[in-house]
Write a protein that holds these residues in place. Structure first.
Motif, short mmCIF file in Angstrom:
data_model
loop_
_atom_site.label_atom_id
_atom_site.label_comp_id
_atom_site.label_asym_id
_atom_site.label_seq_id
_atom_site.Cartn_x
_atom_site.Cartn_y
_atom_site.Cartn_z
N GLN A 127 0.85 -1.19 0.00
CA GLN A 127 0.00 0.00 0.00
C GLN A 127 0.88 1.24 0.00
O GLN A 127 1.86 1.31 0.74
CB GLN A 127 -0.90 -0.02 1.24
N TYR A 128 0.54 2.19 -0.86
CA TYR A 128 1.32 3.43 -0.96
C TYR A 128 0.40 4.63 -0.77
O TYR A 128 -0.62 4.77 -1.45
CB TYR A 128 2.02 3.52 -2.32
N SER A 129 0.76 5.49 0.16
CA SER A 129 -0.01 6.70 0.44
C SER A 129 0.42 7.80 -0.53
O SER A 129 1.55 8.31 -0.46
CB SER A 129 0.22 7.14 1.89
N LEU A 130 -0.47 8.18 -1.43
CA LEU A 130 -0.18 9.25 -2.38
C LEU A 130 -0.14 10.60 -1.68
O LEU A 130 0.72 11.42 -1.95
CB LEU A 130 -1.21 9.26 -3.50
N TRP A 131 -1.13 10.82 -0.81
CA TRP A 131 -1.13 12.05 -0.01
C TRP A 131 -2.07 11.88 1.17
O TRP A 131 -2.90 10.97 1.21
CB TRP A 131 -1.53 13.26 -0.85
N THR A 132 -1.93 12.77 2.14
CA THR A 132 -2.79 12.76 3.31
C THR A 132 -3.70 13.99 3.27
O THR A 132 -3.60 14.84 2.39
CB THR A 132 -1.96 12.77 4.61
N GLN A 133 -4.56 14.09 4.25
CA GLN A 133 -5.53 15.18 4.25
C GLN A 133 -4.90 16.51 4.62
O GLN A 133 -5.55 17.56 4.49
CB GLN A 133 -6.69 14.82 5.19
N THR A 134 -3.67 16.52 5.05
CA THR A 134 -2.99 17.79 5.29
C THR A 134 -2.61 18.46 3.96
O THR A 134 -2.32 19.65 3.93
CB THR A 134 -1.71 17.57 6.11
N GLN A 135 -2.63 17.70 2.87
CA GLN A 135 -2.24 18.21 1.55
C GLN A 135 -3.41 18.33 0.58
O GLN A 135 -3.40 19.17 -0.32
CB GLN A 135 -1.18 17.29 0.94
N LYS A 136 -4.43 17.49 0.73
CA LYS A 136 -5.58 17.46 -0.17
C LYS A 136 -6.86 17.33 0.66
O LYS A 136 -6.81 17.03 1.85
CB LYS A 136 -5.47 16.26 -1.12
N PRO A 137 -8.02 17.52 0.03
CA PRO A 137 -9.28 17.35 0.78
C PRO A 137 -9.52 15.91 1.24
O PRO A 137 -10.22 15.68 2.21
CB PRO A 137 -10.35 17.78 -0.24
N LEU A 138 -8.93 14.93 0.51
CA LEU A 138 -9.09 13.52 0.85
C LEU A 138 -7.72 12.86 0.97
O LEU A 138 -6.78 13.23 0.28
CB LEU A 138 -9.88 12.79 -0.24
N GLU A 139 -7.63 11.87 1.84
CA GLU A 139 -6.46 11.00 1.82
C GLU A 139 -6.64 9.99 0.68
O GLU A 139 -7.74 9.54 0.40
CB GLU A 139 -6.33 10.24 3.15
N MET A 140 -5.54 9.63 0.04
CA MET A 140 -5.61 8.68 -1.07
C MET A 140 -4.42 7.74 -1.02
O MET A 140 -3.28 8.17 -0.87
CB MET A 140 -5.65 9.40 -2.41
N SER A 141 -4.71 6.45 -1.12
CA SER A 141 -3.69 5.42 -1.17
C SER A 141 -4.01 4.45 -2.30
O SER A 141 -5.18 4.27 -2.66
CB SER A 141 -3.61 4.64 0.15
N ILE A 142 -2.98 3.82 -2.85
CA ILE A 142 -3.20 2.75 -3.82
C ILE A 142 -2.81 1.43 -3.17
O ILE A 142 -1.90 1.37 -2.34
CB ILE A 142 -2.40 2.97 -5.12
N LEU A 143 -3.54 0.39 -3.54
CA LEU A 143 -3.37 -0.92 -2.94
C LEU A 143 -3.19 -1.95 -4.04
O LEU A 143 -3.90 -1.92 -5.06
CB LEU A 143 -4.61 -1.27 -2.10
N ALA A 144 -2.25 -2.85 -3.88
CA ALA A 144 -2.05 -3.93 -4.84
C ALA A 144 -1.61 -5.17 -4.09
O ALA A 144 -0.84 -5.09 -3.12
CB ALA A 144 -1.00 -3.55 -5.88
N GLY A 145 -2.11 -6.32 -4.51
CA GLY A 145 -1.73 -7.55 -3.83
C GLY A 145 -2.17 -8.78 -4.58
O GLY A 145 -2.85 -8.71 -5.61
N VAL A 146 -1.76 -9.90 -4.06
CA VAL A 146 -2.17 -11.19 -4.61
C VAL A 146 -2.38 -12.15 -3.46
O VAL A 146 -1.66 -12.11 -2.46
CB VAL A 146 -1.10 -11.74 -5.60
N GLU A 147 -3.40 -12.98 -3.57
CA GLU A 147 -3.65 -14.00 -2.57
C GLU A 147 -3.72 -15.36 -3.26
O GLU A 147 -4.18 -15.48 -4.40
CB GLU A 147 -4.95 -13.73 -1.81
#
Length: 280
Positions: A127-147
């Motif tokens: 999981q990678y945090s693109l930005w937090t709410q201190t920088q944008k109106p929303l926090e945004m993260s991308i998620l990638a995985g395999v099970e």
């Protein structure tokens, strides 16, 4: 040697290429790098809601551990000899247990390994945090995985998703999480649909200084959708680096692949709990 199916390899390669672009030098802002991820966020104190992930970041070189536990006896079991109270709230029956460990490898970047008893599933994700709410109106993260089922030796399901979080002061958080999961049809190979697109919806509300009410639902938008929408609600207590949660769900699933396959029947509900421990 493990051979992943072609239908998973291609989207995973595309994801890695996209992640490489995102993680390129200069992608993270200076403000993000200077944030202290170890500081408690009262509206977002844990890395998951009930089963859905949140945008909470693991500090670099720090870690966290989580136990998930779902009793397999439904709350209203018409085939059980004893009622729920006589079965000691389900404790007299078996359970689906999961163990999770996550580690912060860089600011805003975390890796997770999770093993669930259901189908002996092992999930590995990042999981990678693109930005937090201190920088944008929303926090945004991308998620990638395999099970992979049977201890990562049989059927594989790849996940690509986005986690959008809005914190409402120190009182609540709202989460919207679109996800694509490949190879979700493990039981009916004759059915054409083999992928699922779904949108996780959740909220956590702080009702007391250290007590929260949490709820989530994961409707499937398109693709393989064999049963009802997974839904859960919970009460949780924060105590230092621990989060103790008692939850109720209409499914036993705790991985993206199981989210895609949905609830058991839509009418049966199961009691469970999560325990999270932060090592920071």
């Amino acid at each position: 040697m493990i051979c992943l199916p072609t239908r998973f390899i291609r989207p995973f390669i595309a994801l890695v290429a996209a992640a490489g672009f995102v993680l390129a030098p200069g992608a993270a802002s200076l403000a993000q790098a200077q944030e202290d991820d170890a500081v408690l966020k009262l509206a977002e104190p844990d890395f998951t809601l009930i089963s859905l992930p949140t945008s909470l970041r693991v500090p670099k070189n720090k870690s966290a551990f989580r136990v998930t536990h779902r009793f397999v006896r439904p709350l209203d079991c018409e085939f059980c000899q004893d009622n729920w109270f006589e079965d000691f709230f389900g404790f007299d029956n078996g359970a689906v247990i999961g163990l999770e460990y996550r580690y912060g490898i860089l600011p805003g970047v975390q890796l997770k390994a999770y093993r669930a008893r259901e189908r002996k599933t092992l999930e590995i994700s990042g999981q990678y945090s693109l930005w937090t709410q201190t920088q944008k109106p929303l926090e945004m993260s991308i998620l990638a995985g395999v099970e992979g089922t049977d201890n990562f030796t049989d059927q594989y399901s790849g996940t690509i998703g986005v986690i959008l979080t809005r914190l409402i002061g120190e009182v609540a958080s709202v989460h919207i999480e679109p996800m694509f999961v490949g190879n979700t049809n493990l039981d009916e190979p004759s059915v054409d649909e083999d992928n699922t697109f779904m949108i996780g919806l959740g909220t956590r509300i702080r009702i007391r200084p250290t007590v929260y009410f949490t709820a989530e639902a994961i409707p499937r938008v398109s693709g393989y959708s064999p049963s009802g929408t997974q839904a859960s609600f919970a009460i949780e207590k924060r105590a230092g680096g621990h989060m103790f949660q008692v939850n109720f769900s209409n499914t036993l699933g705790t991985t993206p692949g199981s989210f895609a396959r949905g609830s058991v029947s839509g009418n049966e509900w199961f009691m469970g709990f999560n325990i999270t421990r932060k090592f920071f």
